[in-house]
Every structure is written in structure tokens, then in C-alpha cells.
Design a protein around this motif. Structure first.
Motif, PDB file in Angstrom:
ATOM      1  N   VAL A  66       0.822  -1.215   0.000  1.00 18.85           N
ATOM      2  CA  VAL A  66       0.000   0.000   0.000  1.00 18.85           C
ATOM      3  C   VAL A  66       0.854   1.263   0.000  1.00 18.85           C
ATOM      4  N   GLY A  67       2.195   1.108  -0.071  1.00 16.81           N
ATOM      5  CA  GLY A  67       3.075   2.267  -0.093  1.00 16.81           C
ATOM      6  C   GLY A  67       3.877   2.492   1.163  1.00 16.81           C
ATOM      7  N   LEU A  68       3.704   1.654   2.193  1.00 15.38           N
ATOM      8  CA  LEU A  68       4.543   1.772   3.380  1.00 15.38           C
ATOM      9  C   LEU A  68       5.995   1.515   2.994  1.00 15.38           C
ATOM     10  N   ALA A  69       6.915   2.230   3.666  1.00 14.85           N
ATOM     11  CA  ALA A  69       8.325   2.149   3.302  1.00 14.85           C
ATOM     12  C   ALA A  69       9.192   2.091   4.554  1.00 14.85           C
ATOM     13  N   THR A  70       9.692   0.905   4.872  1.00 15.63           N
ATOM     14  CA  THR A  70      10.468   0.659   6.092  1.00 15.63           C
ATOM     15  C   THR A  70       9.708   1.161   7.320  1.00 15.63           C
ATOM     16  N   PRO A  71       8.531   0.597   7.588  1.00 11.30           N
ATOM     17  CA  PRO A  71       7.765   1.018   8.769  1.00 11.30           C
ATOM     18  C   PRO A  71       8.452   0.570  10.049  1.00 11.30           C
ATOM     19  N   GLU A  72       8.622   1.493  10.989  1.00  8.67           N
ATOM     20  CA  GLU A  72       9.369   1.166  12.208  1.00  8.67           C
ATOM     21  C   GLU A  72       8.495   1.139  13.448  1.00  8.67           C
ATOM     22  N   SER A  73       7.503   1.999  13.519  1.00  9.25           N
ATOM     23  CA  SER A  73       6.694   2.101  14.730  1.00  9.25           C
ATOM     24  C   SER A  73       5.235   2.339  14.364  1.00  9.25           C
ATOM     25  N   VAL A  74       4.327   1.788  15.194  1.00  5.17           N
ATOM     26  CA  VAL A  74       2.897   2.049  15.051  1.00  5.17           C
ATOM     27  C   VAL A  74       2.361   2.544  16.387  1.00  5.17           C
ATOM     28  N   ILE A 297       7.706 -14.300  12.204  1.00  3.44           N
ATOM     29  CA  ILE A 297       7.348 -12.969  11.713  1.00  3.44           C
ATOM     30  C   ILE A 297       8.649 -12.170  11.594  1.00  3.44           C
ATOM     31  N   LYS A 298       9.029 -11.835  10.386  1.00  3.82           N
ATOM     32  CA  LYS A 298      10.351 -11.271  10.108  1.00  3.82           C
ATOM     33  C   LYS A 298      10.469  -9.813  10.551  1.00  3.82           C
ATOM     34  N   ALA A 299      11.517  -9.525  11.333  1.00  3.76           N
ATOM     35  CA  ALA A 299      11.857  -8.162  11.748  1.00  3.76           C
ATOM     36  C   ALA A 299      10.682  -7.411  12.357  1.00  3.76           C
ATOM     37  N   PRO A 300      10.083  -7.946  13.463  1.00  2.00           N
ATOM     38  CA  PRO A 300       8.985  -7.231  14.122  1.00  2.00           C
ATOM     39  C   PRO A 300       9.534  -6.047  14.907  1.00  2.00           C
ATOM     40  N   ALA A 301       9.165  -4.851  14.532  1.00  4.22           N
ATOM     41  CA  ALA A 301       9.780  -3.647  15.102  1.00  4.22           C
ATOM     42  C   ALA A 301       8.952  -3.098  16.271  1.00  4.22           C
ATOM     43  N   ASP A 302       8.789  -1.782  16.338  1.00  2.00           N
ATOM     44  CA  ASP A 302       8.218  -1.123  17.513  1.00  2.00           C
ATOM     45  C   ASP A 302       6.700  -1.272  17.561  1.00  2.00           C
ATOM     46  N   LEU A 303       6.220  -2.088  18.475  1.00  2.00           N
ATOM     47  CA  LEU A 303       4.814  -2.467  18.551  1.00  2.00           C
ATOM     48  C   LEU A 303       3.908  -1.322  18.991  1.00  2.00           C
ATOM     49  N   GLY A 304       2.684  -1.371  18.489  1.00  2.00           N
ATOM     50  CA  GLY A 304       1.632  -0.496  18.985  1.00  2.00           C
ATOM     51  C   GLY A 304       0.540  -1.326  19.622  1.00  2.00           C
ATOM     52  N   TYR A 305      -0.390  -0.662  20.348  1.00  2.00           N
ATOM     53  CA  TYR A 305      -1.470  -1.387  21.020  1.00  2.00           C
ATOM     54  C   TYR A 305      -2.772  -0.606  20.919  1.00  2.00           C
ATOM     55  N   ASP A 306      -3.772  -1.232  20.342  1.00  2.48           N
ATOM     56  CA  ASP A 306      -5.112  -0.669  20.257  1.00  2.48           C
ATOM     57  C   ASP A 306      -5.884  -1.133  21.478  1.00  2.48           C
ATOM     58  N   SER A 307      -5.986  -0.254  22.475  1.00  2.00           N
ATOM     59  CA  SER A 307      -6.628  -0.619  23.739  1.00  2.00           C
ATOM     60  C   SER A 307      -8.127  -0.815  23.585  1.00  2.00           C
ATOM     61  N   GLN A 308      -8.751  -0.201  22.587  1.00  2.00           N
ATOM     62  CA  GLN A 308     -10.187  -0.325  22.388  1.00  2.00           C
ATOM     63  C   GLN A 308     -10.558  -1.707  21.865  1.00  2.00           C
ATOM     64  N   ARG A 309      -9.711  -2.273  21.017  1.00  2.00           N
ATOM     65  CA  ARG A 309     -10.001  -3.558  20.379  1.00  2.00           C
ATOM     66  C   ARG A 309      -9.111  -4.683  20.887  1.00  2.00           C
ATOM     67  N   ASN A 310      -8.214  -4.375  21.805  1.00  2.00           N
ATOM     68  CA  ASN A 310      -7.293  -5.357  22.384  1.00  2.00           C
ATOM     69  C   ASN A 310      -6.497  -6.081  21.294  1.00  2.00           C
ATOM     70  N   GLN A 311      -5.829  -5.280  20.464  1.00  2.00           N
ATOM     71  CA  GLN A 311      -5.015  -5.886  19.421  1.00  2.00           C
ATOM     72  C   GLN A 311      -3.670  -5.167  19.309  1.00  2.00           C
ATOM     73  N   ILE A 312      -2.643  -5.952  19.005  1.00  2.00           N
ATOM     74  CA  ILE A 312      -1.311  -5.394  18.846  1.00  2.00           C
ATOM     75  C   ILE A 312      -1.053  -5.107  17.376  1.00  2.00           C
ATOM     76  N   LEU A 313      -0.224  -4.100  17.148  1.00  2.00           N
ATOM     77  CA  LEU A 313       0.063  -3.595  15.821  1.00  2.00           C
ATOM     78  C   LEU A 313       1.544  -3.814  15.568  1.00  2.00           C
ATOM     79  N   VAL A 314       1.880  -4.672  14.631  1.00  2.00           N
ATOM     80  CA  VAL A 314       3.255  -5.113  14.423  1.00  2.00           C
ATOM     81  C   VAL A 314       3.790  -4.588  13.094  1.00  2.00           C
ATOM     82  N   PRO A 315       4.731  -3.628  13.134  1.00  2.00           N
ATOM     83  CA  PRO A 315       5.357  -3.191  11.874  1.00  2.00           C
ATOM     84  C   PRO A 315       6.417  -4.203  11.439  1.00  2.00           C
ATOM     85  N   LEU A 316       6.360  -4.598  10.183  1.00  2.00           N
ATOM     86  CA  LEU A 316       7.350  -5.518   9.619  1.00  2.00           C
ATOM     87  C   LEU A 316       8.368  -4.687   8.848  1.00  2.00           C
TER      88      LEU A 316
END
Length: 348
Positions: A66-74, A297-316
């Protein structure tokens, strides 16, 4: 691959609390053979419905191509219910002014690919990494500068230069609005990144920058998770430890694997940490054990957390993608007596 924290007392201000999966079954003795062989056999019983804790966790949402380029953090911005993604767009050390920050919906749809764009004449953004929000401001780690943007408009504000920094990495915000930023202390070497001996954790409070702690004993600090008592740190060398608000390093914990990156706590207090070496995101329990939450999961970087939906966000980092995973809920028996503060809540 189990590591114990026998000396650590987990509480509302501590990093990790319990995770327990429980399932049970009972077996009835076989019925005696019927006395009349002519009797019709009983119909097969319907399989029992699985217990609540046994239900499968839904598969991940994958955001790719979708155009992401070296995503490091969410980062999950609860105020607007969107995900912010930092895109290095090249080398993590190059001052090329081509980094950008994207906006995604919780369903994985790109809302604005280059919401904040280094290519714009109004913005300087080289290799953005960690993201954090305090008092309506977005703080972004960018090599040796902490960039500051208005969270509502994305407009650039006065940056905070960090003299002597070499690799500013993660950002975490404490409940009182104090912003912590790690310097992993890396530089370009002959075979990639190598230690620059500038390991540090900085903080911004009341608009003023100061050094919380500095030195090689920090072990290449990367991921951060802040609370009222200080900040927890995940290191590239595979350790977790706390640094108190007065700069004392304590409570070292081992995690399976090295090259730790993302670090967070869920709404019910579970700790989640990612390891590049093991290509795994781990979930920690009250007794100090870590089990894979997401593997291979290759190169999982700086994780985010959606507290409303209880899901983690993993930038590759190397695949230009984001994966969104549900986190298993704690069972009632394993729930903490006192729920800790949400580590990713926006400071007021």
C-alpha cells in the motif's frame, strides 16, 4: 524457552502480569455392553462446544503493498481512533529528509499515506522511529532530534535537538506527560550497524530536555514502556529492566532471544515484546514466563497497542507491511488483583 522473574513483584506499576490458559476435560467410563444385541445403536453425541478460553483467536489483518516504506513504529491514537505509522523510507541513519508518517484505520485501510511528509517544504523528517503523544503533541524519534508535531493538524513545531545522540529510537509517555526517548547507541559500521557507545535514555518534561541515564551498561536500549514510577526498557542484547524516575537501573529480566524492539502492556496488564533474532512476538506471564504470541514474523519492530479492540500492531520493518493481531484475554482466574495503567494511554 522459559525465563523466570522469581525476584520481581508485579503490581499495578510493574510491567507484566498474568496470562493463563485453562482448559479441562472429563472422561466417563465406557458403558457396559447391552444385554440385547438386537437393540439399535444410540446416535453419536454432538461434539461439545469449546470453552470460552479455547476459542481460536481471529487471524491477523495484513496491510501490505500500500506504499509503506520501512515502517518502524505504530501508535494508536485513541482520540481520533487511527493508527499512526512511522516510515523510515531507507536507511535508519540517513539524513535524507524523505521519512513520512501514515494514517491507517483500525481495519487496515490507508487513510492518508503521507500525512506528515519529509518531502514537504514545511517538514524535516529523516528516519522517523518511535512515536508518542503527550498533551496534544506527537513526539517522533529521528536520529539525533526529537520532532514535535501538532497531533490534530500534523503541523511541525519546534524540534528538540539531542546533543551527542546517535540513534534515537523509541518514545514512551508517562501518565504525567513526561516523554522518554531511548538512544540505542548505534552507528554505521563496515558490516552494518555497530555500537557507538552512546547508550542513553532522555526525557522531556515541561518542554525541557534532560538525561535520565546514560552508559554502556544500558545494553543498547530500544523499546520503552513508561508508568508513574519510571520506564521499562527492552534492549538489543535481550534484557528487560526498569529505570526509576531518579535514573536508577534495576530489576533485570531475561527474555527469550535478543534484538528486542517493541515493548508494551495490554489493558489487562500483560507484557508484549518483540524479538528480531527469534522472529517472534512474546507474551509475558505473572511468573516470568514468555510464550510466543506471534511466531515466524520477520523483523517485528516497535509495537503499537489498540486498547479499544485489544489488538497489537506489528510493523514488519523489512517487508513494508503491518500486521494486526488480537491478544488473548486473561481468564478470570489469571486476572490481576489491581489492573495497571494503560501504558499507551495519552497523557493528560
Amino acid at each position: 524457552m522459559k525465563n523466570r522473574l522469581s525476584s520481581v513483584q508485579w503490581s499495578a506499576s510493574a510491567l507484566a502480569v498474568g496470562l493463563c490458559f485453562a482448559c479441562g476435560s472429563s472422561q466417563m467410563p465406557p458403558a457396559e455392553a447391552p444385554e440385547q444385541p438386537a437393540a439399535e445403536p444410540a446416535p453419536a453425541a454432538e461434539p461439545a462446544a469449546p470453552a470460552a478460553e479455547e476459542k481460536a483467536v481471529p487471524g491477523p489483518i495484513v496491510v501490505k503493498d500500500v506504499g509503506l516504506a520501512t515502517p518502524e513504529s505504530v501508535y494508536y491514537d485513541a482520540s481520533s481512533d487511527v493508527y499512526l505509522v512511522s516510515n523510515i523510507n531507507g536507511s535508519p541513519l540517513d539524513k535524507d529528509d524523505n521519512g513520512f508518517i501514515s494514517k491507517l484505520s483500525p481495519e487496515g485501510k490507508v487513510l492518508e499515506l503521507k500525512w506528515i511528509d519529509g518531502a514537504s517544504s514545511e517538514v524535516e523528517l529523516n528516519a522517523p522511529k518511535g512515536l508518542g503523544v503527550a498533551n496534544g503533541k506527537l513526539y517522533v524519534a529521528d536520529i539525533d532530534v526529537i520532532r514535535v508535531f501538532d497531533l490534530s493538524s500534523g503541523k511541525a513545531e519546534k524540534p528538540i535537538k539531542v546533543s551527542g545522540a546517535s540513534f534515537l529510537n523509541d518514545v514512551a509517555v508517562a501518565p504525567d506527560g513526561t516523554v522518554f526517548v531511548s538512544d540505542t547507541g548505534l552507528k554505521a559500521g563496515k558490516e552494518g550497524l555497530e555500537p557507538a557507545k552512546k547508550d542513553a535514555i532522555y526525557k522531556v518534561s515541561g518542554g525541557k530536555l534532560s538525561t535520565l541515564i546514560k552508559g554502556e551498561s544500558l545494553g543498547l536500549p530500544n523499546g520503552l514502556s513508561a508508568d508513574a514510577d519510571g520506564v521499562w526498557v527492552a534492549t538489543w542484547q535481550g534484557k528487560l529492566y526498569r529505570v526509576t524516575n531518579d535514573g536508577k537501573q534495576e530489576t533485570e529480566v531475561s527474555v527469550p532471544g535478543e534484538q528486542l524492539d517493541g515493548l508494551l502492556r495490554t489493558a489487562d496488564g500483560q507484557v508484549v515484546v518483540s524479538s528480531w533474532e527469534k522472529s517472534t512476538v512474546y507474551l509475558g506471564s505473572a511468573d516470568g514466563q514468555f510464550s510466543p504470541l506471534v511466531a515466524d514474523i520477520k523483523a517485528p519492530a516497535d509495537l503499537g497497542y489498540d486498547s479499544q479492540r485489544n489488538q497489537i500492531l506489528v510493523p514488519l520493518f523489512q517487508d513494508n507491511a503491518i500486521e494486526i493481531h488480537k491478544v488473548p484475554q486473561l481468564t478470570a482466574a489469571a486476572a490481576p488483583a489491581a489492573a495497571p495503567a494503560n501504558a499507551t494511554a495519552e497523557a493528560k
